[in-house]
Each structure stands twice: as structure tokens, then as C-alpha cells.
Design a protein around this motif. Structure first.
Motif, short mmCIF file in Angstrom:
data_model
loop_
_atom_site.label_atom_id
_atom_site.label_comp_id
_atom_site.label_asym_id
_atom_site.label_seq_id
_atom_site.Cartn_x
_atom_site.Cartn_y
_atom_site.Cartn_z
N SER A 171 0.83 -1.21 0.00
CA SER A 171 0.00 0.00 0.00
C SER A 171 0.86 1.25 0.00
O SER A 171 0.64 2.17 -0.79
CB SER A 171 -0.92 0.01 1.24
OG SER A 171 -1.78 -1.08 1.22
N ALA A 172 1.83 1.30 0.90
CA ALA A 172 2.72 2.47 0.96
C ALA A 172 3.65 2.51 -0.25
O ALA A 172 4.14 3.58 -0.62
CB ALA A 172 3.53 2.44 2.24
N GLY A 173 3.88 1.34 -0.87
CA GLY A 173 4.74 1.30 -2.06
C GLY A 173 4.21 2.16 -3.18
O GLY A 173 4.97 2.84 -3.89
N HIS A 183 2.29 4.85 -2.78
CA HIS A 183 2.53 6.25 -2.38
C HIS A 183 4.00 6.61 -2.51
O HIS A 183 4.35 7.72 -2.93
CB HIS A 183 2.10 6.44 -0.92
CG HIS A 183 0.62 6.52 -0.74
ND1 HIS A 183 -0.17 7.48 -1.32
CD2 HIS A 183 -0.22 5.74 -0.02
CE1 HIS A 183 -1.42 7.31 -0.97
NE2 HIS A 183 -1.49 6.25 -0.17
N LEU A 184 4.86 5.68 -2.13
CA LEU A 184 6.31 5.94 -2.20
C LEU A 184 6.75 6.15 -3.64
O LEU A 184 7.54 7.04 -3.94
CB LEU A 184 7.07 4.77 -1.58
CG LEU A 184 8.58 4.95 -1.43
CD1 LEU A 184 8.91 6.13 -0.55
CD2 LEU A 184 9.22 3.68 -0.87
N SER A 185 6.21 5.32 -4.53
CA SER A 185 6.52 5.47 -5.95
C SER A 185 6.09 6.85 -6.45
O SER A 185 6.83 7.52 -7.18
CB SER A 185 5.82 4.38 -6.76
OG SER A 185 6.04 4.56 -8.14
N TYR A 186 4.90 7.28 -6.02
CA TYR A 186 4.40 8.59 -6.44
C TYR A 186 5.31 9.71 -5.96
O TYR A 186 5.71 10.60 -6.72
CB TYR A 186 2.98 8.81 -5.92
CG TYR A 186 2.43 10.18 -6.24
CD1 TYR A 186 1.94 10.47 -7.52
CD2 TYR A 186 2.44 11.20 -5.29
CE1 TYR A 186 1.46 11.74 -7.82
CE2 TYR A 186 1.96 12.47 -5.59
CZ TYR A 186 1.47 12.73 -6.86
OH TYR A 186 1.00 13.99 -7.16
N ASN A 187 5.65 9.68 -4.66
CA ASN A 187 6.44 10.77 -4.10
C ASN A 187 7.88 10.79 -4.60
O ASN A 187 8.45 11.86 -4.82
CB ASN A 187 6.40 10.71 -2.57
CG ASN A 187 5.12 11.31 -2.02
OD1 ASN A 187 5.02 12.51 -1.83
ND2 ASN A 187 4.14 10.46 -1.79
N THR A 188 8.47 9.62 -4.80
CA THR A 188 9.83 9.60 -5.36
C THR A 188 9.82 10.04 -6.82
O THR A 188 10.76 10.70 -7.27
CB THR A 188 10.47 8.21 -5.24
OG1 THR A 188 9.58 7.22 -5.76
CG2 THR A 188 10.80 7.87 -3.80
N SER A 189 8.76 9.70 -7.55
CA SER A 189 8.66 10.18 -8.93
C SER A 189 8.50 11.70 -8.95
O SER A 189 9.03 12.38 -9.84
CB SER A 189 7.48 9.52 -9.66
OG SER A 189 6.23 9.95 -9.17
N GLN A 190 7.78 12.24 -7.93
CA GLN A 190 7.65 13.70 -7.83
C GLN A 190 8.99 14.36 -7.52
O GLN A 190 9.27 15.47 -7.99
CB GLN A 190 6.62 14.04 -6.75
CG GLN A 190 5.19 13.73 -7.13
CD GLN A 190 4.70 14.56 -8.30
OE1 GLN A 190 4.73 15.79 -8.26
NE2 GLN A 190 4.26 13.90 -9.35
N VAL A 191 9.81 13.69 -6.71
CA VAL A 191 11.16 14.22 -6.43
C VAL A 191 11.97 14.26 -7.72
O VAL A 191 12.68 15.23 -8.00
CB VAL A 191 11.86 13.36 -5.36
CG1 VAL A 191 13.34 13.75 -5.24
CG2 VAL A 191 11.18 13.52 -4.00
N ALA A 192 11.87 13.20 -8.53
CA ALA A 192 12.59 13.16 -9.82
C ALA A 192 12.12 14.29 -10.73
O ALA A 192 12.93 14.97 -11.38
CB ALA A 192 12.37 11.80 -10.50
#
Length: 456
Positions: A247-249, A251-260
């Protein structure tokens, strides 16, 4: 026929009762971030960009705390639906202990490695010092947020969504008052700028944490069995991680993609970075309707699935989705009409206001697509279908959002407009795939509580 109507009315009222406090709570959480931005904008535009970049990184850390908090919320909702309060209380205790340890670890990492992380973000030199100060102070005490998230998940899953809202009201008031003193320096108080805002945010969260513990003590049925932690709770940890990591994966993918993507935007210059921060601050007020509906729906569907009312769960998701799409579309249109005055609250830079207005216009297309993801993904998680959203999310966020942001924004020179087009394609693609998954009804066989009952 009468009973059916009464049941529908009860469910509808329950959704509203769950959702409106969540809406206000999220609204106030966003207001806390916007209060920092708005008050700092009277101090210095560079300070706004500095805090914006630091918060982008902190959002990734907060998502990582969601490993435990999300699993907690779903398991407790299903246990309550199945009338297994004792198991729900055991999960509560384990989740608090686990997220405290995890929060302390991540806080330590953020404090020590903050300079290296910000350098890797390609941050303009003029923003480095203030970003570092903010990240070290707020990030160093990130474990407080980990505990707040966990306890809030427990309280909400029991249906006490108003209590979490009241705490957030208090935290916001304290934060705004603190910001006022450290930014404007009334009564001879020292002007501390970004450092002061970071201290104000941290203190208000700490007081909010104390309040959340008090609510937990007085609200939860039966005493929480902290003695259960004397032996390592292997089975409970396994359950939490089985739900929480996938589940958090997503969200984590979204936020790390936003950092990129923020890395790409940083290369466009400080104006582009500042425009992104201001525009997304406004967009969050459109987004919060879908977030609140999605979270309220998740609690309901978790309880429906725990009680094996699968048809009610199916219909609830689709009804909630229609509401979220209509509301988010209406709000996006409204914000587009007033985009220039709204952006003018933050800045008087005409370049930022013009570009930000175009981005808010594109939000009319973006937000309905995002509503699909916020409602349907939460519904899938609540039913136990936690892996599919992660697989699709990683493929779309990185294969579409990040790739198209680079191609349209950097290679083809469309800048932030190209990035927003990439967001639109990503959200709609994922959203439609999630809806197709829900309608396939594969989630009906994935309830965690149902599996436990069958195994015993």
C-alpha cells in the motif's frame, strides 16, 4: 423495500459522518503547509522555494510512515466489521511501537544526511542554506509525525474522525501563531525566517501528539494491551507489513517520482520551482475533496468486507467515485476563474502568476483523473487488493509521468506546461485501469480477516 431504503440512508449518512471531519482535517493539514508558504512569501520568495523543496523530501518520509499506518487502518476496519475488537487493539499497540522505532531511524538518517540529499536534488545554491536548516529541524523530529499518523489511523478506523480533526485545528492555530512571531517579530521577538517556521511546525506537532495520545486513551473500547509487546509480535507485524508495504509502495513510488520531476523543474530555474510550489499549494485545496471521500470510503469498505457485505462494498466505491469526480471538476473550474487573484495572495511576480494560471487551467482536466485513483485505490486496499495498485502505479508514474515530464518539459522545451500534461496522462491512465480492476471483482476473495477465519 422500506428496509432497503433505510439501509441505503444509513450507509449514506455514515459516509458523510466519516468524510466531513476527514475533509476538515486534511484541509487544515494543507492550511498548515500553506500558512508556512503564505507567511514566508511576505518574507522572501527564495525562502518559499527552499521550504517547498524540503517538504517534497519530507513527503517521501511521511509516505514511508504509511507502511504501518495504512496497514493499521485497513486491518482495524476489517476487524471491527468482523466484531473482533481484541484483535483490533493488538494491532493498534503493535503499530504504535513499530512506527515509533521506524520514525526514530528515519529522523536520524534525515538529520545526518540532509546536505547530501539536497545536493543530489540539484538545488540552486541560493536555496541550499535555508533548505538544509528546515530539513534538519523538521526532518530530525519526523518521528513525531509517524506517531501522529499511526494514532490518527487507529482513531479514524474506530469511527472517531472528529477527534483527529479537533487535534489538527489546534496544531494549525499553534503553528500560525508561532509563524507570526518568528517571521514578523512582534513585540521585539527575533525574526528567525525559515528556521523559526521549522521550529514552530515541530512544536505544534509535538503538542498535537500529546493530544492524540489522550484521545487514544479515552476513546478506544477496552484498554490497549501494551503488555502484548513483551514478546515479539511476529504475526501482527507480518499482517501489518503484508498490507502496509504494498500500500505504501504506491505512495512511495508517487512521491519519489515527484522528487525526480522536481529535479527536472529545478534545472528550469528558481521561477519555475517557485511557480510549482505556489500552484500545487492551490491545487491541494481542489484535491482534498477526493482525498476525504477516498479515506471515508476506505473505512466503510473495510468494515463492509470484514462483515462480508461485498455487494454493498462494490456499490459504495462507485457511488463515492461519482461524487469525487463531480466535486473535483467543479472546484477545478471555480479555481481557474480566480487563478490570478489566488496566486496574487502569494506573489506579485507577473511571470509566476501568468504561468501558474495556465497550470491551474490544465487542472480542470487533471483533477477528475486523480479522483479515480484516490477513491478506487483506497477501495481496493480496503478490500485487501493491495498489490495491483503498486504494480500499475510504478509502471505509470515512472514510465509515463517522469518520462513525459522530461521529454515534454526539457527536451521539447514546454517547461512546466509539459510537466502538467505528463501528470494528466499518468493520472487518467492509472485511474481507468483501477476502475477496470474494481469492476472485475477480483478483490472479493482477498479479505485478510476472511482468510484468517477460513484458515482457523
Amino acid at each position: 423495500m422500506k428496509n432497503t431504503k433505510d439501509n441505503k440512508k444509513a450507509v449514506k449518512l455514515t459516509l458523510f459522518a466519516l468524510t466531513w471531519p476527514i475533509f476538515i482535517e486534511i484541509f487544515l493539514h494543507m492550511l498548515m503547509g500553506n500558512a508556512d508558504t503564505l507567511m514566508l512569501s511576505q518574507y522572501d520568495d527564495n525562502a518559499v522555494a527552499s521550504v517547498g523543496v524540503a517538504n517534497q523530501l519530507l513527503n517521501v518520509i511521511i509516505v514511508m510512515f504509511g507502511f504501518i499506518a495504512t496497514g493499521t487502518s485497513i486491518l482495524i476496519a476489517q476487524y471491527i466489521g468482523a466484531k473482533q475488537e481484541q484483535d483490533a487493539n493488538k494491532i493498534s499497540v503493535v503499530s504504535i511501537a513499530a512506527n515509533l522505532l521506524f520514525g526514530l531511524l528515519l529522523s536520524f538518517i534525515l538529520f545526518i544526511f540532509a546536505p547530501s540529499i539536497l545536493k543530489a536534488m540539484n538545488l540552486p545554491p541560493e536555496l541550499m542554506e535555508s533548505s538544509l536548516l528546515y530539513l534538519r529541524i523538521v526532518g530530525g523530529f519526523a518521528f513525531i509525525q509517524a506517531l501522529i499518523m499511526t494514532i490518527a489511523a487507529i482513531v479514524r478506523s474506530h469511527g472517531f474522525t472528529k477527534d483527529a480533526m479537533y487535534v489538527t485545528v489546534g496544531m494549525n492555530l499553534l503553528n500560525v501563531i508561532g509563524n507570526y512571531f518568528v517571521i514578523f517579530g512582534p513585540f521585539g521577538f527575533p525574526v528567525l525566517g525559515v528556521t523559526g517556521v521549522a521550529i514552530s511546525t515541530t512544536i505544534s506537532r509535538f503538542i498535537g501528539l500529546i493530544a492524540m495520545f489522550m484521545i487514544l486513551h479515552y476513546r478506544i473500547k477496552g484498554s490497549l494491551p501494551f503488555s502484548f509487546l513483551k514478546t515479539f509480535p511476529k504475526q501482527e507485524i507480518k499482517k501489518l507489513l503484508k498490507i502496509g508495504i504494498p500500500s505504501a509502495g504506491e505512495h512511495l513510488s508517487y512521491n519519489t517520482s515527484q522528487v525526480a520531476i522536481t529535479y527536472f523543474i529545478a534545472s528550469m530555474g528558481t521561477i519555475a520551482l517557485t511557480t510549482k510550489v505556489y500552484t500545487q499549494n492551490l491545487m491541494m485545496f481542489i484535491l482534498l475533496f477526493s482525498i476525504a471521500i477516498g479515506q471515508g470510503t476506505q473505512i466503510l469498505i473495510g468494515q463492509y468486507v470484514g462483515a462480508e457485505k461485498l455487494d454493498e462494498a462494490y456499490k459504495r466505491c462507485l457511488k463515492s467515485l461519482k461524487i469525487a469526480i463531480l466535486v473535483s471538476l467543479g472546484m477545478a473550474i471555480l479555481f481557474s476563474f480566480f487563478s490570478k487573484p489566488l496566486l496574487g495572495i502569494f506573489t506579485d511576480n507577473p511571470e509566476i502568476i501568468t504561468l501558474g494560471s495556465i497550470l491551474i487551467l490544465l487542472t480542470i482536466i487533471l483533477e477528475p483523473g486523480r479522483a479515480f485513483n484516490l477513491v478506487v485505490i483506497n477501495s481496493l486496499r480496503a478490500a485487501g487488493d493491495v498489490k495491483f495498485p503498486v504494480y500499475i502505479g510504478i509502471l505509470s508514474m515512472w514510465g509515463v509521468a517522469v518520462t513525459l515530464s522530461y521529454l515534454l518539459g526539457i527536451v521539447f522545451g514546454l517547461g512546466l506546461i509539459g510537466v502538467w500534461i505528463a501528470f494528466i496522462v499518468d493520472e487518467w491512465l492509472r485511474g481507468l485501469l483501477m476502475l477496470r480492476r474494481w469492476k472485475s471483482k477480483k478483490w472479493k476473495k482477498m479479505s485478510f480477516v476472511q482468510k484468517e477465519t477460513e484458515a482457523s
